[in-house]
Each structure stands twice: as C-alpha cells, then as structure tokens.
Design a protein around this motif. Structure first.
Motif, PDB file in Angstrom:
ATOM      1  N   ALA A  82      38.453  14.193   3.696  1.00  0.00           N
ATOM      2  CA  ALA A  82      39.923  14.168   3.720  1.00  0.00           C
ATOM      3  C   ALA A  82      40.434  12.836   4.275  1.00  0.00           C
ATOM      4  N   ALA A  83      39.782  12.336   5.310  1.00  0.00           N
ATOM      5  CA  ALA A  83      40.199  11.055   5.884  1.00  0.00           C
ATOM      6  C   ALA A  83      39.970   9.910   4.911  1.00  0.00           C
ATOM      7  N   LEU A  84      38.836   9.911   4.217  1.00  0.00           N
ATOM      8  CA  LEU A  84      38.577   8.867   3.214  1.00  0.00           C
ATOM      9  C   LEU A  84      39.600   8.930   2.078  1.00  0.00           C
ATOM     10  N   THR A  85      39.934  10.130   1.653  1.00  0.00           N
ATOM     11  CA  THR A  85      40.936  10.303   0.602  1.00  0.00           C
ATOM     12  C   THR A  85      42.283   9.758   1.073  1.00  0.00           C
ATOM     13  N   ALA A  86      42.661  10.089   2.303  1.00  0.00           N
ATOM     14  CA  ALA A  86      43.933   9.596   2.848  1.00  0.00           C
ATOM     15  C   ALA A  86      43.944   8.073   2.935  1.00  0.00           C
ATOM     16  N   LEU A  87      42.823   7.493   3.310  1.00  0.00           N
ATOM     17  CA  LEU A  87      42.727   6.029   3.349  1.00  0.00           C
ATOM     18  C   LEU A  87      42.954   5.430   1.973  1.00  0.00           C
ATOM     19  N   ASN A  88      42.271   5.988   0.995  1.00  0.00           N
ATOM     20  CA  ASN A  88      42.368   5.461  -0.371  1.00  0.00           C
ATOM     21  C   ASN A  88      43.749   5.655  -0.974  1.00  0.00           C
ATOM     22  N   GLU A  89      44.460   6.674  -0.535  1.00  0.00           N
ATOM     23  CA  GLU A  89      45.789   6.950  -1.076  1.00  0.00           C
ATOM     24  C   GLU A  89      46.905   6.299  -0.272  1.00  0.00           C
ATOM     25  N   SER A  90      46.568   5.678   0.855  1.00  0.00           N
ATOM     26  CA  SER A  90      47.603   5.053   1.679  1.00  0.00           C
ATOM     27  C   SER A  90      48.118   3.788   0.996  1.00  0.00           C
ATOM     28  N   SER A  91      49.279   3.387   1.412  1.00  0.00           N
ATOM     29  CA  SER A  91      49.901   2.218   0.789  1.00  0.00           C
ATOM     30  C   SER A  91      49.431   0.900   1.406  1.00  0.00           C
ATOM     31  N   GLY A  92      48.585   0.973   2.396  1.00  0.00           N
ATOM     32  CA  GLY A  92      48.050  -0.247   2.992  1.00  0.00           C
ATOM     33  C   GLY A  92      47.772  -0.074   4.466  1.00  0.00           C
ATOM     34  N   LYS A  93      47.215  -1.107   5.064  1.00  0.00           N
ATOM     35  CA  LYS A  93      46.810  -1.043   6.465  1.00  0.00           C
ATOM     36  C   LYS A  93      47.963  -0.855   7.435  1.00  0.00           C
ATOM     37  N   ASP A  94      49.161  -1.198   7.018  1.00  0.00           N
ATOM     38  CA  ASP A  94      50.321  -1.041   7.894  1.00  0.00           C
ATOM     39  C   ASP A  94      50.954   0.339   7.805  1.00  0.00           C
ATOM     40  N   ALA A  95      50.506   1.143   6.858  1.00  0.00           N
ATOM     41  CA  ALA A  95      51.078   2.479   6.675  1.00  0.00           C
ATOM     42  C   ALA A  95      50.583   3.417   7.782  1.00  0.00           C
ATOM     43  N   PRO A  96      51.473   4.282   8.285  1.00  0.00           N
ATOM     44  CA  PRO A  96      51.080   5.215   9.347  1.00  0.00           C
ATOM     45  C   PRO A  96      49.906   6.111   8.943  1.00  0.00           C
ATOM     46  N   GLU A  97      49.876   6.523   7.678  1.00  0.00           N
ATOM     47  CA  GLU A  97      48.792   7.408   7.242  1.00  0.00           C
ATOM     48  C   GLU A  97      47.433   6.692   7.246  1.00  0.00           C
ATOM     49  N   PHE A  98      47.448   5.370   7.092  1.00  0.00           N
ATOM     50  CA  PHE A  98      46.209   4.603   7.156  1.00  0.00           C
ATOM     51  C   PHE A  98      45.619   4.689   8.564  1.00  0.00           C
ATOM     52  N   ARG A  99      46.464   4.443   9.566  1.00  0.00           N
ATOM     53  CA  ARG A  99      45.997   4.488  10.961  1.00  0.00           C
ATOM     54  C   ARG A  99      45.522   5.889  11.326  1.00  0.00           C
ATOM     55  N   THR A 100      46.262   6.908  10.880  1.00  0.00           N
ATOM     56  CA  THR A 100      45.881   8.292  11.154  1.00  0.00           C
ATOM     57  C   THR A 100      44.526   8.608  10.535  1.00  0.00           C
ATOM     58  N   ALA A 101      44.318   8.178   9.306  1.00  0.00           N
ATOM     59  CA  ALA A 101      43.047   8.415   8.621  1.00  0.00           C
ATOM     60  C   ALA A 101      41.904   7.670   9.313  1.00  0.00           C
ATOM     61  N   MET A 102      42.148   6.440   9.725  1.00  0.00           N
ATOM     62  CA  MET A 102      41.114   5.683  10.438  1.00  0.00           C
ATOM     63  C   MET A 102      40.764   6.361  11.761  1.00  0.00           C
ATOM     64  N   ASP A 103      41.780   6.839  12.466  1.00  0.00           N
ATOM     65  CA  ASP A 103      41.531   7.554  13.724  1.00  0.00           C
ATOM     66  C   ASP A 103      40.679   8.794  13.476  1.00  0.00           C
ATOM     67  N   GLU A 104      40.959   9.513  12.393  1.00  0.00           N
ATOM     68  CA  GLU A 104      40.189  10.708  12.069  1.00  0.00           C
ATOM     69  C   GLU A 104      38.755  10.347  11.697  1.00  0.00           C
ATOM     70  N   LEU A 105      38.566   9.284  10.936  1.00  0.00           N
ATOM     71  CA  LEU A 105      37.204   8.843  10.616  1.00  0.00           C
ATOM     72  C   LEU A 105      36.415   8.527  11.885  1.00  0.00           C
ATOM     73  N   HIS A 106      37.051   7.821  12.806  1.00  0.00           N
ATOM     74  CA  HIS A 106      36.383   7.487  14.067  1.00  0.00           C
ATOM     75  C   HIS A 106      36.071   8.749  14.871  1.00  0.00           C
ATOM     76  N   ALA A 107      36.988   9.708  14.854  1.00  0.00           N
ATOM     77  CA  ALA A 107      36.769  10.958  15.587  1.00  0.00           C
ATOM     78  C   ALA A 107      35.600  11.749  14.996  1.00  0.00           C
ATOM     79  N   VAL A 108      35.531  11.806  13.674  1.00  0.00           N
ATOM     80  CA  VAL A 108      34.424  12.516  13.010  1.00  0.00           C
ATOM     81  C   VAL A 108      33.101  11.847  13.356  1.00  0.00           C
TER      82      VAL A 108
END
Length: 118
Positions: A82-108
């Motif tokens: 789910a985190a990888l999907t959110a990363l790929n669907e985000s609009s870029g590194k500045d998008a809030p969903e990108f940071r959230t997805a990266m945080d989730e990847l690190h947590a996993v």
C-alpha cells in the motif's frame, strides 16, 4: 496463485540467519525476487573484497532477512504494498501523501528489522 492468501498468518517460518536459509524462504514467498537478491549479493561480495570488510555481507544478509520478513507476513506485505502504491501515485516528493507513504515504508522496514533481530 498468490503467496499472500490471508491477513495475519505467516506464510513460512522465520528463517535462520544464514544466506541459504534466507534464500530458501525467499524462494517460497517471493521467487520473483531471487535474481535481485543474487545481484545484491554479488555487489556486496565485490565491495567486501575491495574494502576488506565483511560488514557489507552482514548488511546484505540483514537486508534480505528484512525483505523475507515483509514477504512472509501478510500484514507487513499489505502495508508495504500500500505504501509503495501511494508513493507511485503521489504527485511528487513535495506532496503530503509522498511523505506519509515514505514514513509508512520506514515503519514497515523497522518493524521487520526488529522482528528479525529479536
């Protein structure tokens, strides 16, 4: 056929900390990643020989223990996917969903790393 049938059940037992045990477990839960594991091993071995330090191989083994832990546990696999999907669907590194997805990847990965080091 999926290797991740139900949430909450480990697909295979956690392997011992040895290259062969981790490879066998990966072959069972994510055989499509064996080539990636082998390539990473060759890179780690070459760097270890060049630097004269075994730490590169220890890092390689830990990395793949973590990957197997994520793949063998449907809960971690689902969160990781789910985190990888959110990363790929985000609009870029500045998008809030990108940071959230990266945080989730690190947590996993942190949860998996803690599980294999316990």
């Amino acid at each position: 056929m999926t290797t991740h049938p139900e949430q909450g059940h480990e697909l295979v037992p956690r392997p011992e900390r040895s290259p062969e045990a981790v490879r066998v477990a990966l072959a069972r839960v994510a055989p499509h990643r064996l080539g990636e594991m082998e390539q990473h091993k060759e890179q780690a071995l070459a760097t270890a020989i060049q630097d004269g330090r075994i730490g590169h191989l220890q890092h390689w083994l830990t990395h793949w223990q973590v990957q197997v832990e994520i793949e063998r546990r449907p809960d971690l696999h689902a969160r990781h996917h789910a985190a990888l999907t959110a990363l790929n669907e985000s609009s870029g590194k500045d998008a809030p969903e990108f940071r959230t997805a990266m945080d989730e990847l690190h947590a996993v990965e942190a949860e998996a790393r803690q599980a294999v080091s316990a």
